[in-house]
Design a protein around this motif. Structure first.
Motif, PDB file in Angstrom:
ATOM      1  N   TYR A  59      30.799 -33.824 -16.148  1.00 31.25           N
ATOM      2  CA  TYR A  59      29.544 -34.561 -16.165  1.00 31.25           C
ATOM      3  C   TYR A  59      28.525 -33.857 -17.052  1.00 31.25           C
ATOM      4  N   ALA A  60      27.618 -34.647 -17.592  1.00 34.86           N
ATOM      5  CA  ALA A  60      26.439 -34.078 -18.229  1.00 34.86           C
ATOM      6  C   ALA A  60      25.601 -33.427 -17.145  1.00 34.86           C
ATOM      7  N   ASP A  61      24.933 -32.331 -17.486  1.00 36.89           N
ATOM      8  CA  ASP A  61      24.144 -31.605 -16.499  1.00 36.89           C
ATOM      9  C   ASP A  61      23.085 -32.509 -15.862  1.00 36.89           C
ATOM     10  N   SER A  62      22.569 -33.438 -16.627  1.00 38.71           N
ATOM     11  CA  SER A  62      21.469 -34.278 -16.145  1.00 38.71           C
ATOM     12  C   SER A  62      21.886 -35.247 -15.037  1.00 38.71           C
ATOM     13  N   VAL A  63      23.181 -35.463 -14.863  1.00 41.21           N
ATOM     14  CA  VAL A  63      23.623 -36.432 -13.851  1.00 41.21           C
ATOM     15  C   VAL A  63      24.468 -35.791 -12.752  1.00 41.21           C
ATOM     16  N   LYS A  64      24.744 -34.515 -12.867  1.00 42.87           N
ATOM     17  CA  LYS A  64      25.564 -33.844 -11.851  1.00 42.87           C
ATOM     18  C   LYS A  64      24.931 -33.976 -10.481  1.00 42.87           C
ATOM     19  N   GLY A  65      25.760 -34.308  -9.503  1.00 42.43           N
ATOM     20  CA  GLY A  65      25.278 -34.458  -8.138  1.00 42.43           C
ATOM     21  C   GLY A  65      24.722 -35.838  -7.830  1.00 42.43           C
ATOM     22  N   ARG A  66      24.525 -36.661  -8.853  1.00 45.11           N
ATOM     23  CA  ARG A  66      23.975 -38.003  -8.641  1.00 45.11           C
ATOM     24  C   ARG A  66      24.959 -39.097  -9.052  1.00 45.11           C
ATOM     25  N   PHE A  67      25.720 -38.855 -10.118  1.00 44.91           N
ATOM     26  CA  PHE A  67      26.670 -39.847 -10.626  1.00 44.91           C
ATOM     27  C   PHE A  67      28.096 -39.424 -10.285  1.00 44.91           C
ATOM     28  N   THR A  68      28.939 -40.415 -10.062  1.00 43.55           N
ATOM     29  CA  THR A  68      30.357 -40.166  -9.802  1.00 43.55           C
ATOM     30  C   THR A  68      31.203 -41.092 -10.657  1.00 43.55           C
ATOM     31  N   ILE A  69      32.074 -40.495 -11.452  1.00 42.65           N
ATOM     32  CA  ILE A  69      33.002 -41.286 -12.264  1.00 42.65           C
ATOM     33  C   ILE A  69      34.345 -41.344 -11.563  1.00 42.65           C
ATOM     34  N   SER A  70      34.996 -42.481 -11.638  1.00 44.54           N
ATOM     35  CA  SER A  70      36.328 -42.638 -11.059  1.00 44.54           C
ATOM     36  C   SER A  70      37.097 -43.661 -11.884  1.00 44.54           C
ATOM     37  N   ARG A  71      38.389 -43.731 -11.653  1.00 42.61           N
ATOM     38  CA  ARG A  71      39.184 -44.704 -12.408  1.00 42.61           C
ATOM     39  C   ARG A  71      40.319 -45.215 -11.537  1.00 42.61           C
ATOM     40  N   ASP A  72      40.737 -46.420 -11.839  1.00 39.36           N
ATOM     41  CA  ASP A  72      41.889 -47.024 -11.191  1.00 39.36           C
ATOM     42  C   ASP A  72      42.895 -47.304 -12.294  1.00 39.36           C
ATOM     43  N   ASN A  73      43.904 -46.462 -12.407  1.00 38.24           N
ATOM     44  CA  ASN A  73      44.860 -46.593 -13.506  1.00 38.24           C
ATOM     45  C   ASN A  73      45.651 -47.893 -13.423  1.00 38.24           C
ATOM     46  N   ALA A  74      45.886 -48.368 -12.210  1.00 37.90           N
ATOM     47  CA  ALA A  74      46.643 -49.619 -12.048  1.00 37.90           C
ATOM     48  C   ALA A  74      45.855 -50.811 -12.588  1.00 37.90           C
ATOM     49  N   LYS A  75      44.528 -50.707 -12.552  1.00 35.68           N
ATOM     50  CA  LYS A  75      43.670 -51.802 -13.020  1.00 35.68           C
ATOM     51  C   LYS A  75      43.075 -51.521 -14.392  1.00 35.68           C
ATOM     52  N   ASN A  76      43.423 -50.375 -14.980  1.00 33.13           N
ATOM     53  CA  ASN A  76      42.864 -50.004 -16.293  1.00 33.13           C
ATOM     54  C   ASN A  76      41.342 -50.061 -16.286  1.00 33.13           C
ATOM     55  N   THR A  77      40.764 -49.553 -15.215  1.00 33.38           N
ATOM     56  CA  THR A  77      39.326 -49.675 -15.014  1.00 33.38           C
ATOM     57  C   THR A  77      38.707 -48.319 -14.704  1.00 33.38           C
ATOM     58  N   VAL A  78      37.529 -48.095 -15.261  1.00 27.49           N
ATOM     59  CA  VAL A  78      36.748 -46.902 -14.962  1.00 27.49           C
ATOM     60  C   VAL A  78      35.423 -47.344 -14.349  1.00 27.49           C
ATOM     61  N   TYR A  79      34.927 -46.544 -13.413  1.00 29.00           N
ATOM     62  CA  TYR A  79      33.701 -46.856 -12.698  1.00 29.00           C
ATOM     63  C   TYR A  79      32.701 -45.718 -12.871  1.00 29.00           C
ATOM     64  N   LEU A  80      31.436 -46.051 -12.717  1.00 26.89           N
ATOM     65  CA  LEU A  80      30.388 -45.043 -12.673  1.00 26.89           C
ATOM     66  C   LEU A  80      29.444 -45.417 -11.542  1.00 26.89           C
ATOM     67  N   GLN A  81      29.525 -44.662 -10.468  1.00 28.60           N
ATOM     68  CA  GLN A  81      28.598 -44.841  -9.346  1.00 28.60           C
ATOM     69  C   GLN A  81      27.369 -43.995  -9.624  1.00 28.60           C
ATOM     70  N   MET A  82      26.222 -44.633  -9.687  1.00 23.99           N
ATOM     71  CA  MET A  82      24.980 -43.943 -10.023  1.00 23.99           C
ATOM     72  C   MET A  82      24.039 -44.018  -8.832  1.00 23.99           C
ATOM     73  N   ASN A  83      23.745 -42.868  -8.247  1.00 27.05           N
ATOM     74  CA  ASN A  83      22.845 -42.779  -7.103  1.00 27.05           C
ATOM     75  C   ASN A  83      21.595 -42.005  -7.488  1.00 27.05           C
ATOM     76  N   SER A  84      20.580 -42.110  -6.654  1.00 28.36           N
ATOM     77  CA  SER A  84      19.323 -41.392  -6.890  1.00 28.36           C
ATOM     78  C   SER A  84      18.849 -41.569  -8.320  1.00 28.36           C
ATOM     79  N   LEU A  85      18.843 -42.799  -8.760  1.00 35.03           N
ATOM     80  CA  LEU A  85      18.497 -43.088 -10.154  1.00 35.03           C
ATOM     81  C   LEU A  85      17.052 -42.731 -10.450  1.00 35.03           C
ATOM     82  N   LYS A  86      16.828 -42.253 -11.678  1.00 34.11           N
ATOM     83  CA  LYS A  86      15.512 -41.868 -12.147  1.00 34.11           C
ATOM     84  C   LYS A  86      15.130 -42.725 -13.351  1.00 34.11           C
ATOM     85  N   PRO A  87      13.843 -42.867 -13.617  1.00 33.54           N
ATOM     86  CA  PRO A  87      13.433 -43.636 -14.806  1.00 33.54           C
ATOM     87  C   PRO A  87      14.084 -43.125 -16.095  1.00 33.54           C
ATOM     88  N   GLU A  88      14.318 -41.828 -16.166  1.00 29.30           N
ATOM     89  CA  GLU A  88      14.935 -41.279 -17.378  1.00 29.30           C
ATOM     90  C   GLU A  88      16.411 -41.626 -17.519  1.00 29.30           C
TER      91      GLU A  88
END
Length: 120
Positions: A59-88
């Protein structure tokens, strides 16, 4: 042909959450690492998070602890869960990956981008 289709962007208040998805479709043999980048007007596109096929993550330092990346190889899909979002975190978010097609040619692909806007 191969394409990446993103979804899940939108407008959210600071402190809120969003989940982005990026699905690859087409004549796919294999997909390497999958990544999310973001870009604001007049600035370069920056890496947010990357996940390898076997699940190693950075992760980029600016999103560590707030964003989570995951993937489902069977669905060829990647996700980005973004929590505690900031204006920046406001930016256009792009998924990116290198795909080997069934014709055994490899090429880098980008999604069309999805806008994330975080209001204060």
């Amino acid at each position: 042909q191969v394409q990446l289709v993103e979804s899940g962007g939108g407008l959210v208040q600071a402190g809120g959450s969003l989940r982005l998805s990026c699905a690859a479709s087409g004549s796919i043999l294999s997909i390497n690492a999958m990544a999310w980048h973001r870009q604001t007007p007049g600035k370069q596109r920056d890496l947010v998070a990357v996940i390898t096929r076997d699940g190693s993550i950075n992760y980029a330092d600016s999103v560590k602890g707030r964003f989570t990346i995951s993937r489902d190889n069977a669905k060829n899909t990647v996700y980005l869960q973004m929590n505690s979002l900031k204006p920046e975190d406001t930016a256009v978010y792009y998924c990116n990956t290198k795909i080997t097609r069934r014709d055994f040619r490899s090429e880098e692909y980008w999604g069309q981008g999805t806008q994330v806007t975080v209001s204060s």
